[in-house]
Design a protein around this motif. Structure first.
Motif, PDB file in Angstrom:
ATOM      1  N   LEU A  32     105.820   2.293   8.381  1.00 19.13           N
ATOM      2  CA  LEU A  32     104.427   1.846   8.373  1.00 19.13           C
ATOM      3  C   LEU A  32     103.531   3.048   8.105  1.00 19.13           C
ATOM      4  O   LEU A  32     103.592   4.046   8.835  1.00 19.13           O
ATOM      5  CB  LEU A  32     104.065   1.198   9.712  1.00 19.13           C
ATOM      6  N   VAL A  33     102.720   2.979   7.066  1.00 15.49           N
ATOM      7  CA  VAL A  33     101.754   4.026   6.731  1.00 15.49           C
ATOM      8  C   VAL A  33     100.368   3.554   7.158  1.00 15.49           C
ATOM      9  O   VAL A  33      99.907   2.486   6.720  1.00 15.49           O
ATOM     10  CB  VAL A  33     101.760   4.340   5.215  1.00 15.49           C
ATOM     11  N   VAL A  34      99.713   4.328   8.020  1.00 12.89           N
ATOM     12  CA  VAL A  34      98.362   3.988   8.488  1.00 12.89           C
ATOM     13  C   VAL A  34      97.430   5.125   8.080  1.00 12.89           C
ATOM     14  O   VAL A  34      97.486   6.231   8.639  1.00 12.89           O
ATOM     15  CB  VAL A  34      98.334   3.781  10.015  1.00 12.89           C
ATOM     16  N   SER A  60      93.739   1.063   9.202  1.00 10.94           N
ATOM     17  CA  SER A  60      93.187   1.451  10.508  1.00 10.94           C
ATOM     18  C   SER A  60      94.235   1.241  11.585  1.00 10.94           C
ATOM     19  O   SER A  60      95.246   0.547  11.377  1.00 10.94           O
ATOM     20  CB  SER A  60      91.935   0.618  10.825  1.00 10.94           C
ATOM     21  N   ALA A  61      93.957   1.823  12.748  1.00 12.37           N
ATOM     22  CA  ALA A  61      94.863   1.641  13.880  1.00 12.37           C
ATOM     23  C   ALA A  61      94.909   0.174  14.297  1.00 12.37           C
ATOM     24  O   ALA A  61      95.966  -0.341  14.685  1.00 12.37           O
ATOM     25  CB  ALA A  61      94.415   2.507  15.056  1.00 12.37           C
ATOM     26  N   LEU A  75     109.595   4.050  11.648  1.00 14.97           N
ATOM     27  CA  LEU A  75     108.759   5.249  11.521  1.00 14.97           C
ATOM     28  C   LEU A  75     107.332   4.847  11.213  1.00 14.97           C
ATOM     29  O   LEU A  75     107.087   3.955  10.399  1.00 14.97           O
ATOM     30  CB  LEU A  75     109.295   6.147  10.395  1.00 14.97           C
ATOM     31  N   VAL A  76     106.379   5.522  11.873  1.00 18.01           N
ATOM     32  CA  VAL A  76     104.957   5.363  11.571  1.00 18.01           C
ATOM     33  C   VAL A  76     104.440   6.693  11.046  1.00 18.01           C
ATOM     34  O   VAL A  76     104.623   7.733  11.694  1.00 18.01           O
ATOM     35  CB  VAL A  76     104.151   4.938  12.810  1.00 18.01           C
ATOM     36  N   ILE A  77     103.838   6.669   9.857  1.00 17.78           N
ATOM     37  CA  ILE A  77     103.127   7.839   9.331  1.00 17.78           C
ATOM     38  C   ILE A  77     101.652   7.558   9.559  1.00 17.78           C
ATOM     39  O   ILE A  77     101.076   6.632   8.973  1.00 17.78           O
ATOM     40  CB  ILE A  77     103.436   8.062   7.839  1.00 17.78           C
ATOM     41  N   LEU A  78     101.015   8.344  10.418  1.00 25.56           N
ATOM     42  CA  LEU A  78      99.727   7.977  11.004  1.00 25.56           C
ATOM     43  C   LEU A  78      98.704   9.086  10.802  1.00 25.56           C
ATOM     44  O   LEU A  78      98.920  10.230  11.228  1.00 25.56           O
ATOM     45  CB  LEU A  78      99.939   7.700  12.502  1.00 25.56           C
ATOM     46  N   PRO A  83      88.834   5.198  10.958  1.00 21.35           N
ATOM     47  CA  PRO A  83      87.668   4.454  11.460  1.00 21.35           C
ATOM     48  C   PRO A  83      88.060   3.689  12.716  1.00 21.35           C
ATOM     49  O   PRO A  83      89.162   3.157  12.828  1.00 21.35           O
ATOM     50  CB  PRO A  83      87.337   3.504  10.304  1.00 21.35           C
ATOM     51  N   GLY A  84      87.151   3.671  13.682  1.00 15.25           N
ATOM     52  CA  GLY A  84      87.508   3.016  14.937  1.00 15.25           C
ATOM     53  C   GLY A  84      88.381   3.927  15.792  1.00 15.25           C
ATOM     54  O   GLY A  84      88.091   5.114  15.976  1.00 15.25           O
ATOM     55  N   LYS A  85      89.479   3.404  16.277  1.00 17.79           N
ATOM     56  CA  LYS A  85      90.389   4.172  17.139  1.00 17.79           C
ATOM     57  C   LYS A  85      91.096   5.242  16.322  1.00 17.79           C
ATOM     58  O   LYS A  85      91.614   4.968  15.237  1.00 17.79           O
ATOM     59  CB  LYS A  85      91.414   3.221  17.753  1.00 17.79           C
ATOM     60  N   ASN A  86      91.118   6.492  16.824  1.00 14.34           N
ATOM     61  CA  ASN A  86      91.792   7.542  16.066  1.00 14.34           C
ATOM     62  C   ASN A  86      93.298   7.501  16.273  1.00 14.34           C
ATOM     63  O   ASN A  86      93.806   6.804  17.160  1.00 14.34           O
ATOM     64  CB  ASN A  86      91.213   8.933  16.380  1.00 14.34           C
TER      65      ASN A  86
END
Length: 474
Positions: A32-34, A60-61, A75-78, A83-86
């Protein structure tokens, strides 16, 4: 939440290797790419989609959290600045909610304090923008390797009999019955089909399961055995599928199940007839959908495992009584390999005896024992209710004692075996005499007696019940 990307150029999972490098990719992984930058999302999709099972993207988160509620990713690439929650705040929430996967934080604005906060929040790695393709691929590869080692260590801690490759087949015996077993393994091992192994306790079903794994394309992946009779229904569901939330079911951490740890390998269900009906239903869904749902979770997790099951029961009878699902029975019995009891191929006893002596003597640090012809004849006359497991146990005890312990099989004999020794000679009577002698030696403890005989307690109780004795006492 945006799109899910599967690369059309990616080969099927079954065609890919199990230990990929950075250029080969991670065929079982979902990412997941955020990131709020469209250009960065497009760049990462282009780089990663050909190398993994799928890539999902979110801006966004909040969108990422919506995706994570429905789908487990490895895997999350974050991005940190969202915007909003960092990103760091959301990472803390993910860890508190029990997410155990890898997380790589990326940012164009970083200082030492931010990096320390990210690592304390549970980040696996921290990368500054702009970065080059090899940099992100190497970071993902390190995450993949860390996950692989964590799974491998867990499997090794559970498994006291790791699979080892030998120069020849570990299936010993030159009889037609054992040659048929070897032929079935040779034909079946390369296939992805589920396999049902049938036969009495002690006939070597787990050995065959390991050989199927070792000769398959999954040989470099994990072999994960499950004892279906060892846990309660609720605990079995958690053991297989995991649970999602810390604090659920008495745990302070989320737990990955055995399906997760068997990813890319083989999951072996020993004594599958003992599975409770609710777990049978969940197993059927997992086999058919190739997805599992951890206990207490709304997410589903894609799985890539081969299922091998074994039973010493007659499953058609279990189906007829309603104790085993008919649909699961037919789903497991794509290929059926039957292991014959030792009493039906006694001509293999000399080879098995030699094999066990040569295998166990070095492990025990003792000299091999000699077997006299009259002793071998007595072994071949015996009915072996515990099958090859009982023979192996006999050899181990005999190596410790320094002489073949035939008297353990024929309690009426004393001293050196002699063909003229008086006593019963029909196999059923000798078997009954031996079992009752073992029971007497352990003061009727059926669990201990079954261990000494190399059979399950249920098998022992059935034999005792056949003789008109109370099978549940003590």
């Amino acid at each position: 939440m945006e799109r899910l990307v599967n690369s059309p150029t990616s080969p099927p999972l079954s065609d890919r290797g199990n230990a990929p490098g950075p250029t080969d990719g991670w065929p079982h992984w979902s990412i997941l790419v955020v990131d709020d930058e469209q250009g960065m999302r497009n760049f990462l999709v282009k780089v990663l989609a050909p190398r993994c099972r799928f890539v999902a993207v979110a801006a966004s988160a909040e969108e990422g959290a919506e995706w994570m509620r429905a789908q487990r990713v490895d895997l999350v690439i974050l991005d940190i600045s969202l915007p909003g929650k960092n990103g760091v705040a959301w990472l803390k929430e993910l860890r508190e909610q029990g997410y155990s996967g890898e997380v790589i934080l990326i940012t164009a604005f970083a200082d030492l304090e931010t990096a320390i906060e990210a690592l304390r929040a549970g980040a696996s790695d921290f990368i500054l923008k702009p970065f080059r393709i090899p940099q992100i691929l190497n970071a993902i590869q390190q995450c993949h390797e860390r996950t692989r080692l964590r799974r491998e260590n867990y499997v090794l801690r559970r498994d006291t009999k790791p699979t080892a490759r030998r120069s020849g087949s570990p299936i010993v015996g030159r009889s037609a019955a054992m040659q048929a077993v070897r032929d079935a393994i040779e034909r079946t091992a390369p296939m992805p089909s589920t396999v049902l192994l049938t036969g009495e306790s002690g006939t070597g079903k787990e050995l065959v399961a390991r050989e199927l794994h070792a000769r398959s394309a999954r040989a470099t992946g994990p072999f994960v055995p499950v004892n279906c009779a060892s846990l309660s229904p609720e605990d079995m569901a958690i053991e297989l599928f995991g649970h999602a939330k810390p604090g659920s079911h008495g745990s302070v951490h989320a737990k990955d199940g055995l399906f997760y740890y068997a990813q890319g390998g083989t999951l072996f269900f020993d004594e599958v007839a003992e599975l409770p009906l609710p777990v049978q239903a969940a197993l059927l869904r997992a086999i058919e959908d190739l997805r599992i749902r951890p206990v207490g979770s709304q997410q589903t997790l894609a799985v890539d495992v081969r299922i091998v099951a074994a039973t010493n029961r007659e499953l058609t009878a279990e189906v007829a009584t309603g104790r085993f699902r008919s649909d699961l029975y037919y789903r497991l019995k794509v290929v059926d390999i039957h292991l014959p009891p030792l009493r039906t191929h006694g001509e293999d006893i000399p080879d098995l005896l030699t094999h066990y002596i040569h295998d166990l003597a070095p492990l025990l640090g003792v000299e091999p024992i000699e077997v006299a012809p009259e002793e071998l004849q007595l072994l071949m006359q015996y009915s072996w209710p515990g099958n090859t497991r009982e023979l192996r146990n006999l050899v181990e005890r005999s190596l410790i004692l320094g002489t073949l312990n035939v008297s353990a099989l024929y309690p009426s004999m004393t001293g050196t075996p002699n063909r003229s020794t008086r006593g019963p000679t029909d196999l059923q009577t000798l078997e009954k005499q031996h079992i009752l002698s073992i029971l007497e030696s352990v003061q009727g403890d059926k669990t201990r007696a079954a261990q000494l005989l190399g059979v399950s307690r249920r098998t022992l109780e059935r034999r005792v019940a056949e003789w008109g004795m109370n099978p549940h006492h003590p």
